[in-house]
Design an enzyme around this catalytic site. Structure first.
Site, PDB file in Angstrom:
ATOM      1  N   THR D  18       4.350  72.837   1.412  1.00  0.00           N
ATOM      2  CA  THR D  18       4.217  73.273   2.807  1.00  0.00           C
ATOM      3  C   THR D  18       2.804  73.110   3.344  1.00  0.00           C
ATOM      4  O   THR D  18       2.590  73.250   4.544  1.00  0.00           O
ATOM      5  CB  THR D  18       4.645  74.752   2.949  1.00  0.00           C
ATOM      6  N   GLY D  19       1.856  72.795   2.464  1.00  0.00           N
ATOM      7  CA  GLY D  19       0.467  72.634   2.901  1.00  0.00           C
ATOM      8  C   GLY D  19       0.207  71.266   3.504  1.00  0.00           C
ATOM      9  O   GLY D  19       1.103  70.417   3.577  1.00  0.00           O
ATOM     10  N   SER D  46       7.642  81.362   0.565  1.00  0.00           N
ATOM     11  CA  SER D  46       8.461  80.301   1.146  1.00  0.00           C
ATOM     12  C   SER D  46       9.718  80.020   0.333  1.00  0.00           C
ATOM     13  O   SER D  46      10.699  79.478   0.858  1.00  0.00           O
ATOM     14  CB  SER D  46       7.648  78.994   1.205  1.00  0.00           C
ATOM     15  N   ASP D  91      -3.417  74.501  -3.662  1.00  0.00           N
ATOM     16  CA  ASP D  91      -4.777  75.006  -3.508  1.00  0.00           C
ATOM     17  C   ASP D  91      -5.356  75.307  -4.885  1.00  0.00           C
ATOM     18  O   ASP D  91      -4.645  75.717  -5.803  1.00  0.00           O
ATOM     19  CB  ASP D  91      -4.768  76.297  -2.669  1.00  0.00           C
ATOM     20  N   CYS D 159     -11.859  63.814  -1.649  1.00  0.00           N
ATOM     21  CA  CYS D 159     -11.677  62.794  -0.616  1.00  0.00           C
ATOM     22  C   CYS D 159     -12.977  62.064  -0.273  1.00  0.00           C
ATOM     23  O   CYS D 159     -12.961  60.862  -0.014  1.00  0.00           O
ATOM     24  CB  CYS D 159     -11.071  63.421   0.643  1.00  0.00           C
ATOM     25  N   HIS D 258     -13.113  60.043   6.959  1.00  0.00           N
ATOM     26  CA  HIS D 258     -14.468  60.409   6.553  1.00  0.00           C
ATOM     27  C   HIS D 258     -15.375  59.182   6.681  1.00  0.00           C
ATOM     28  O   HIS D 258     -15.101  58.134   6.089  1.00  0.00           O
ATOM     29  CB  HIS D 258     -14.474  60.866   5.094  1.00  0.00           C
TER      30      HIS D 258
END
Lengths: 367, 367, 367, 367
Positions: D18-19, D46, D91, D159, D258
């Site tokens: 869900t992130g 969730s 996370d 990233c 980025h």
């Protein structure tokens, strides 16, 4: 569409090919099933150069391979005489003369410019709404001396008008005439072209004025939602069923996607409920769909149930920007019903409209 | 104001001092002629720390020197008993209980929270509009057992309501009752406090929904523009002259300053012309000015003549954000008149309103 | 400053008064203790009109009252002959000729334009760094035939150079020569003037290129941080102590305030620690301060202790933008020390620099 | 890939579905030739709901049809036991424990989380750079008691590291070891997930700090660009050829993409010219391409010739974000060469990396 139509591709030209609308025409036509880009027109400053040199490309996707080395032409009809269709993304300051020359040279012009939208015999078509207005084309051709065989001008609407009239049409089909509309737009910066809006003017800001925009919405709505006379020679401009429109147009710091807040009232009492309106919006279909126009959206109107939608950043690319998003359909304490509309101003608000118009024209044998 | 009032400074407390509204209270009170910040209240998590440690300061000007080392207190009335005035920038989830405790402890509370705005005996005051509603304070005090001597609650309005009612009041003063209002807001992100709106939600976007906001505008307008009974014990909420308001509230990527597009109609025919409305807006004055409230703006309403103003980035800091900007006054094809309003949501829309309310209360001897 | 200097105000002219820099000159001079705006110059298109008609004002504060009705002049020296000081905010395409004409007409020109920054006898002054370079003015005047009495040209630096050299100067004063600098800028859109950067170019974007900017930083640094010969006739441009600068300049979607990420190395080993550097930055003072220049900041460099500062939105208005912010001073794994600088490009990066330069010139008797 | 591999689809699970990263996994896998989404995991809050109810979808394209009604599971290995591959977008505060449980339950985990990047036997793989690090997987499995048959953990890089190491690898392949790197990043807000960065923090702003980010770049670079021991049991972390990296990480108001400004120096003299470096970048290929991984870009590095590119808004979607853009390759006056890198942080910087890693693992028989 006849068998021959499906088996060959029509040659298309793009006028104003180096501008913002022109760039979008190229992207939208990159792998089109009917159309192949054949000629590009721009100002004399660009003419003679390969497109990749002439253009300051500002899109998030690269220049289509097939266009990179096309030599840009001046916007003279003779350079486009092989084109079955000419799309115009010209600025209004040059569009008037050029589009006239092209149509009189018997070329089929689908224009995004504003110049001929109010011309008595030029259809002003939002392809999800009033493609039947193409029926005036024979009469338009007949005015020329000698009558044109293939040439004509068809325009599409101003980008902010386009988003508005789609749900209005769906609602009128279901519940009869709307008599009053108050619309507040929050329009994207891409609507002003390039270089367009200086960043110092719109950054951290709202500009509550776009020159000429409110008048366009207020006038164009009546032509688009109006009828065509039974002898196919004139538009009625809603003279017997006036629709009064009050528009306020604002520029907001959004890249693409015009958001509009709309309140409407109905000529007949009692008005429909919000649920009935939602259902009418959801089930609305148009001629471009039934004819199978390849760029037409699957769903003309997507009705959002979430309380905070539609939003430009999240909803503008849905269906490649060809449909219209509506949300927050609810009672208006002053008029009858209010709702939010979001449409992609660079897709259905510009290039995509011209392209679907041309697809429908081809499918109906007008081209 | 008595001689003694002018020669000494009143001690003020700030509840919710670490939040966005609290930070603005501190900036606006930094060199106030009447008020000196005496106590700061926040959650128990912050209590006991010097302000500079407790706060995540997010303003473009530094923390006032005098506040940096003040020790933050819990929001208990006993900690604020020396305060002549208490400003509340509390979140609504805690404001109800705390403000009640404070007023019952005989403290004068000027609240920016929404909790008591609809309470029958609590004035809801936009200081440029209806400071005469302070007249209900004695009756409010009398309800307490035993009657309060100094304590009360006065609220100011929601930030988007504030911008709207100022021109409405000026227009009604000149031309009689307005009966219908359609308002579309484009509200700044600072209106949601900190952390407030996630950047991913508002960046390159418009969010056409702010929870509860439309209801606030639609309801608060009637209380603010309504009267108080002749015996000073109740508000009439415009029951005899209803003003129907239809609000659509949108969040836009603007830091400070709420822009509102407003269409109105009048109970009486014929309606005034745009020029007459502009003149009425320009000449409007309010009680806060005539009493000499130091934070009141010189001009309540600045009427812009340029076609593209007001704009938040250019006009929000005019008069330190204490006035209201109006522009584009023109005929509305659907209702009678339409115009654009811009107000600074963190100044007159929040802290500045509470402060002027307190100044007026002091100048009228209510505090 | 002589007694007479303090008792009367010097008349100043502003060239390029309708541009972005010109508008900022007017705001910064609105209530200046020494200077009074006497004449405004702009292009022949604007000449003859009152300022309020000629300008497209784009600032967040209104046009100063005293300037609104001033008649704009053409940029001819004869129109400015009463001016003690002339500030130039002209575009470089016209600045060269006009500034030369003005100085040769014996007018004292403080220019923000780039044209004469590299001229051998023109001082390039960042007022927080190298006001002693004013000492070359007599020699500059002497080159003219006949020698000028009052006329000269003094320039201030490019906005991004300005932010960089202030901490470099403070550090060199404390620790000796810096020999290498790598700087990456993230520059505000206001640095490009108006209309400047199209919104479609910078919205949701970074543009990693600003034409000519990197060369300016790399070259100007040596002139500003270099010395003046003992006979006051030439600048040494650091030829004996080269400082190699590598700049990368990016435009980011920020309104005002240039952020720069800087890594440096020292000629001497061992290099100072970050704590020592912070202390040197914090304690740095400049001649403009000791002379009492009214627009000089109280603190030349504000050193931030928070890990995430300075930030343009929060720190650019500190000290009215006249100082420089530094934060995140720490060891660099490749060079010696690295840190973040923030300076206000429209204040100390432009108009404020010219004004402090003029204040210092006046206080030193050069004007 | 064996015949059977190509003829059936592997079942994949997504943790943290869900992130923000999870949502991107779903979009990237929507019509994947090898993988089919079989199970979705999220927090217990969730779990049990259909995905469409559990998620706050924030992407510009709709939820894939096939995922809308999938029931979200708790992140327990037993719920994913049928999955051939598990992608983790968890996370970091929960990823450590869950990914360990999954790998020990003999599941193949491709993680985007930072928790195991520094673990001695966990490969840290940028799929355009060091897929040969997969060779340590057998040794990783062997540490478990009893040895795992299918389970393991493979991580992809931060990233901002990802964008950096791709051109570094291409350059080292051509010119030998780079010994020093100074990199300044300008990172998009989407890198912080949702709700992530408050709009009040980044609007009209640069935040020159991202917690932990600089350390990640400085450390991860050595692991990714380092070798694996000949017995396939350890990574050398460049201990014999140290590469010193100095990173400064800034957040800018950009949605996706980025941008990084990079200066490098070479161990060998003389260094290559900018033209040589451009050629090396342009001709670089990687194992993912030669194996035919379907999500690998056609061109690993696109080298821009325009002086002002790459730019995030214009270049981030090229090749669906799977490649890396480089431009402005030029001499650095301090180190040897400098250039600009742009990579899509939500594509090759996150979900796309995990997916290509899994494709390569499958094509090499590791899965």
């Amino acid at each position: 569409m006849t068998a021959s139509a499906s088996s060959r591709k029509l040659k298309v030209g793009i006028l104003g090919a180096t501008g913002t609308v022109g760039q979008n025409f190229l992207l939208k036509l990159e792998s089109h099933p009917y159309f192949v880009v054949h000629a590009l027109g721009a100002s004399s400053r660009s003419a003679g150069q390969p497109y990749i040199k002439a253009v300051r490309w500002k899109q998030a996707y690269p220049i289509p391979e097939s266009a990179r080395q096309l030599i840009v032409q001046e916007c003279k009809a003779v350079q486009f005489k092989d084109c079955d269709i000419v799309f115009s993304g010209l600025d209004h300051d040059v569009a008037g003369e050029i589009e006239q020359e092209f149509s009189e040279a018997d070329l089929a012009v689908f224009s995004n410019a504003k110049n001929y939208r109010r011309a008595a015999l030029v259809p002003l078509i939002v392809p999800l709404v009033n493609t039947h207005h193409l029926d005036i084309v024979p009469h338009q051709r007949a005015q020329h001396e000698p009558p044109l065989k293939k040439g004509f001008i068809v325009t599409n609407a101003n980008c902010s008008t386009t988003g508005l009239v789609v749900p209005l049409k769906a609602i009128e089909d279901a519940f009869g005439p709307i008599d009053r509309v108050i619309v507040n737009t929050m329009q994207a910066i891409s609507g002003a072209g390039y270089p367009g809006v200086p960043s110092l003017d719109i950054f951290d800001n709202v500009v509550p004025f776009i020159s000429g925009e409110e008048e366009k919405i207020e006038w164009e709505t009546s032509k688009i939602l109006g009828g065509i006379s039974s002898d196919l020679t004139s538009f009625d401009l809603r003279q017997n069923q006036p629709i009064r429109v009050s528009a306020t147009c604002c520029r907001v710091p959004v890249l693409d996607g015009h958001t509009e807040s709309v309140s409407i009232s109905f000529a007949k009492r009692p008005p429909p409920t919000p649920e009935q309106v939602e259902e009418a919006l959801r089930s609305y279909t148009c001629e471009a769909q039934s004819l199978g126009a390849p760029s037409a959206p699957k769903a003309v109107i997507h009705v959002h149930e979430e309380p905070d939608r539609p939003q430009p950043r999240l909803d503008r690319y849905f269906q490649d920007g060809a449909g219209v998003n509506v949300g927050r359909v609810r009672d208006c304490p002053v008029l009858d019903i209010k709702f939010i509309v979001l449409s992609n101003n660079v897709a259905i608000g510009a290039a995509t409209s011209s392209i679907i118009n041309a697809e429908v024209a081809m499918l109906k044998g007008v081209v």
